[in-house]
Design an enzyme around this catalytic site. Structure first.
Site, PDB file in Angstrom:
ATOM      1  N   LEU A 169      35.638  25.709  74.289  1.00 49.78           N
ATOM      2  CA  LEU A 169      36.859  26.379  73.815  1.00 49.78           C
ATOM      3  C   LEU A 169      37.816  26.686  74.960  1.00 49.78           C
ATOM      4  O   LEU A 169      39.036  26.642  74.777  1.00 49.78           O
ATOM      5  CB  LEU A 169      36.478  27.664  73.075  1.00 49.78           C
ATOM      6  CG  LEU A 169      35.712  27.428  71.764  1.00 49.78           C
ATOM      7  CD1 LEU A 169      35.087  28.732  71.265  1.00 49.78           C
ATOM      8  CD2 LEU A 169      36.630  26.855  70.696  1.00 49.78           C
ATOM      9  N   TYR A 173      23.382  38.824  71.556  1.00 43.33           N
ATOM     10  CA  TYR A 173      24.706  38.192  71.517  1.00 43.33           C
ATOM     11  C   TYR A 173      25.650  38.961  70.578  1.00 43.33           C
ATOM     12  O   TYR A 173      26.784  39.270  70.942  1.00 43.33           O
ATOM     13  CB  TYR A 173      24.589  36.733  71.074  1.00 43.33           C
ATOM     14  CG  TYR A 173      25.940  36.071  70.967  1.00 43.33           C
ATOM     15  CD1 TYR A 173      26.679  35.789  72.108  1.00 43.33           C
ATOM     16  CD2 TYR A 173      26.495  35.763  69.719  1.00 43.33           C
ATOM     17  CE1 TYR A 173      27.939  35.207  72.018  1.00 43.33           C
ATOM     18  CE2 TYR A 173      27.742  35.182  69.625  1.00 43.33           C
ATOM     19  CZ  TYR A 173      28.462  34.908  70.778  1.00 43.33           C
ATOM     20  OH  TYR A 173      29.709  34.352  70.683  1.00 43.33           O
ATOM     21  N   LYS A 201      29.153  41.073  71.601  1.00 41.13           N
ATOM     22  CA  LYS A 201      30.503  40.771  71.114  1.00 41.13           C
ATOM     23  C   LYS A 201      31.111  41.968  70.371  1.00 41.13           C
ATOM     24  O   LYS A 201      32.325  42.163  70.405  1.00 41.13           O
ATOM     25  CB  LYS A 201      30.493  39.507  70.248  1.00 41.13           C
ATOM     26  CG  LYS A 201      30.235  38.234  71.053  1.00 41.13           C
ATOM     27  CD  LYS A 201      31.315  37.989  72.123  1.00 41.13           C
ATOM     28  CE  LYS A 201      31.146  36.660  72.820  1.00 41.13           C
ATOM     29  NZ  LYS A 201      32.224  36.404  73.825  1.00 41.13           N
TER      30      LYS A 201
HETATM   31  N1  LIG Z   1      31.453  28.026  69.797  1.00 39.15           N
HETATM   32  C1  LIG Z   1      31.458  28.999  68.875  1.00 39.15           C
HETATM   33  O1  LIG Z   1      31.097  28.786  67.690  1.00 39.15           O
HETATM   34  C2  LIG Z   1      31.914  30.380  69.242  1.00 39.15           C
HETATM   35  C3  LIG Z   1      32.133  31.293  68.178  1.00 39.15           C
HETATM   36  C4  LIG Z   1      32.557  32.576  68.483  1.00 39.15           C
HETATM   37  C5  LIG Z   1      32.774  32.927  69.808  1.00 39.15           C
HETATM   38  N2  LIG Z   1      32.562  32.024  70.813  1.00 39.15           N
HETATM   39  C6  LIG Z   1      32.830  32.452  72.183  1.00 39.15           C
HETATM   40  O2  LIG Z   1      33.743  31.562  72.770  1.00 39.15           O
HETATM   41  C7  LIG Z   1      33.570  31.556  74.195  1.00 39.15           C
HETATM   42  C8  LIG Z   1      33.486  30.120  74.692  1.00 39.15           C
HETATM   43  O3  LIG Z   1      32.367  29.537  74.072  1.00 39.15           O
HETATM   44  P1  LIG Z   1      32.190  27.954  73.917  1.00 39.15           P
HETATM   45  O4  LIG Z   1      31.785  27.705  72.528  1.00 39.15           O
HETATM   46  O5  LIG Z   1      33.330  27.223  74.482  1.00 39.15           O
HETATM   47  O6  LIG Z   1      30.872  27.768  74.841  1.00 39.15           O
HETATM   48  P2  LIG Z   1      30.512  26.713  75.977  1.00 39.15           P
HETATM   49  O7  LIG Z   1      30.978  25.362  75.601  1.00 39.15           O
HETATM   50  O8  LIG Z   1      29.073  26.959  76.259  1.00 39.15           O
HETATM   51  O9  LIG Z   1      31.397  27.205  77.224  1.00 39.15           O
HETATM   52  C9  LIG Z   1      31.147  28.446  77.822  1.00 39.15           C
HETATM   53  C10 LIG Z   1      31.947  28.503  79.104  1.00 39.15           C
HETATM   54  O10 LIG Z   1      31.673  29.775  79.741  1.00 39.15           O
HETATM   55  C11 LIG Z   1      31.341  29.488  81.074  1.00 39.15           C
HETATM   56  N3  LIG Z   1      30.543  30.540  81.705  1.00 39.15           N
HETATM   57  C12 LIG Z   1      29.352  31.057  81.331  1.00 39.15           C
HETATM   58  N4  LIG Z   1      28.944  31.965  82.219  1.00 39.15           N
HETATM   59  C13 LIG Z   1      29.898  32.033  83.178  1.00 39.15           C
HETATM   60  C14 LIG Z   1      30.066  32.762  84.360  1.00 39.15           C
HETATM   61  N5  LIG Z   1      29.138  33.644  84.796  1.00 39.15           N
HETATM   62  N6  LIG Z   1      31.193  32.613  85.100  1.00 39.15           N
HETATM   63  C15 LIG Z   1      32.144  31.745  84.695  1.00 39.15           C
HETATM   64  N7  LIG Z   1      32.043  30.975  83.604  1.00 39.15           N
HETATM   65  C16 LIG Z   1      30.921  31.124  82.854  1.00 39.15           C
HETATM   66  C17 LIG Z   1      30.595  28.157  81.036  1.00 39.15           C
HETATM   67  O11 LIG Z   1      30.496  27.596  82.324  1.00 39.15           O
HETATM   68  P3  LIG Z   1      29.306  26.539  82.681  1.00 39.15           P
HETATM   69  O12 LIG Z   1      29.747  25.210  82.145  1.00 39.15           O
HETATM   70  O13 LIG Z   1      29.257  26.598  84.178  1.00 39.15           O
HETATM   71  O14 LIG Z   1      28.043  27.043  82.029  1.00 39.15           O
HETATM   72  C18 LIG Z   1      31.537  27.407  80.109  1.00 39.15           C
HETATM   73  O15 LIG Z   1      32.672  26.957  80.800  1.00 39.15           O
HETATM   74  C19 LIG Z   1      32.334  32.405  74.471  1.00 39.15           C
HETATM   75  O16 LIG Z   1      32.731  33.705  74.866  1.00 39.15           O
HETATM   76  C20 LIG Z   1      31.628  32.464  73.114  1.00 39.15           C
HETATM   77  O17 LIG Z   1      30.856  33.629  72.959  1.00 39.15           O
HETATM   78  C21 LIG Z   1      32.125  30.764  70.557  1.00 39.15           C
END
Ligand SMILES: NC(=O)c1ccc[n+]([C@@H]2O[C@H](COP(=O)([O-])OP(=O)(O)OC[C@H]3O[C@@H](n4cnc5c(N)ncnc54)[C@H](OP(=O)(O)O)[C@@H]3O)[C@@H](O)[C@H]2O)c1
Length: 230
Positions: free
Chosen positions: A13, A155, A159
């Protein structure tokens, strides 16, 4: 010209948000903890890479200095997050909780502390916290909602904390628009690409909040359909 920082922008995202905001004319700092993957992502989109591990005081302070030296910041998007272990509730440990809260909650406090001085110098200061409907009391109790189908104590509660931090910081800093976005269940590495939305759909609420130009309500929680129940 609006300058925006996105944490965790190397994939998922965060990456799609960067793509859309660059397309909308923002100068986008793409924060990533892995320099090689972060630089590659920024090069692919025409963003600016900044090293950013949101769990590190030194890394966050360094990113704030880099961005201040380059001219400042208008929009901060706290997107980086982890799901934590998929263990049964009885198996969860205190260390698991510290890890999930450390990244998802404590880092939001660290980032806001570091970047508020820059945002206060902006004419359209904005913070978008990427939260989740999984932290909504209303959604997890609604049998019609996907959020009610999962059990994930750490988790979901992390949130819920992000959403309430949004409200509290909005009260503390009325000069900044501070709102929370729920992406909805979106196919990314976060869920093994099982999410039912595309990343474009998943970034609608984030992009909406990031492109209001420093006007509009503050302290709200929205998804791509509008104001969401907490
Ligand atoms: N996907 C969904 O269905 C969904 C729904 C609701 C909310 N969200 C929220 O949306 C956000 C993005 O999620 P996503 O789905 O895009 O997940 P994702 O593809 O796993 O990406 C997560 C990102 O966060 C980074 N990250 C994790 N720990 C970090 C740290 N200590 N310092 C800097 N960067 C860090 C990861 O870096 P690395 O690549 O280095 O690990 C990656 O770039 C999250 O907050 C998640 O809780 C997601």
């Amino acid at each position: 010209m609006t300058t925006t920082l996105i944490s965790g922008a190397n994939k998922g995202l965060g990456y799609e948000t960067a793509r859309r905001l660059i397309e909308a004319g923002h100068t986008v700092w793409m924060g990533a903890r892995d320099p090689a993957r972060g630089q590659q992502a920024a090069d692919a989109l025409g963003g600016r890479f900044v090293h950013l591990d949101v769990t590190s005081d030194a890394s966050v302070a360094g990113a704030a200095q880099t961005i201040a030296d380059a001219g400042g910041l208008d929009v901060l998007i706290n997107n980086a997050g982890i799901s934590g272990p998929h263990s049964q509730a009885a198996e969860l440990t205190a260390d698991d909780a510290l890890a999930v809260y450390g990244t998802n909650v404590v880092s939001v406090v660290r980032m806001i502390g570091a970047f508020v001085p820059l945002l206060r110098a902006s004419s359209n200061p904005t913070i978008v916290n990427v939260t989740s409907g999984m932290g909504s009391f209303a959604f997890v109790h609604d049998p019609e909602r996907i959020e009610s189908k999962f059990n994930s104590p750490l988790y979901t509660s992390s949130k819920a904390a992000v959403t309430m931090l949004t409200v509290q910081y909005a009260k503390a800093f009325p000069e900044i628009r501070i709102n929370a976005a729920d992406p909805g269940f979106t196919a990314t590495d976060f869920n093994g690409n099982t999410g039912t939305q595309t990343v474009k759909e998943g970034t609608d609420a984030i992009v909406e909040l990031a492109t209001r130009g420093g006007v509009g309500p503050t302290g709200t929680f929205i998804d791509r359909s509008g104001v969401a129940p907490f």
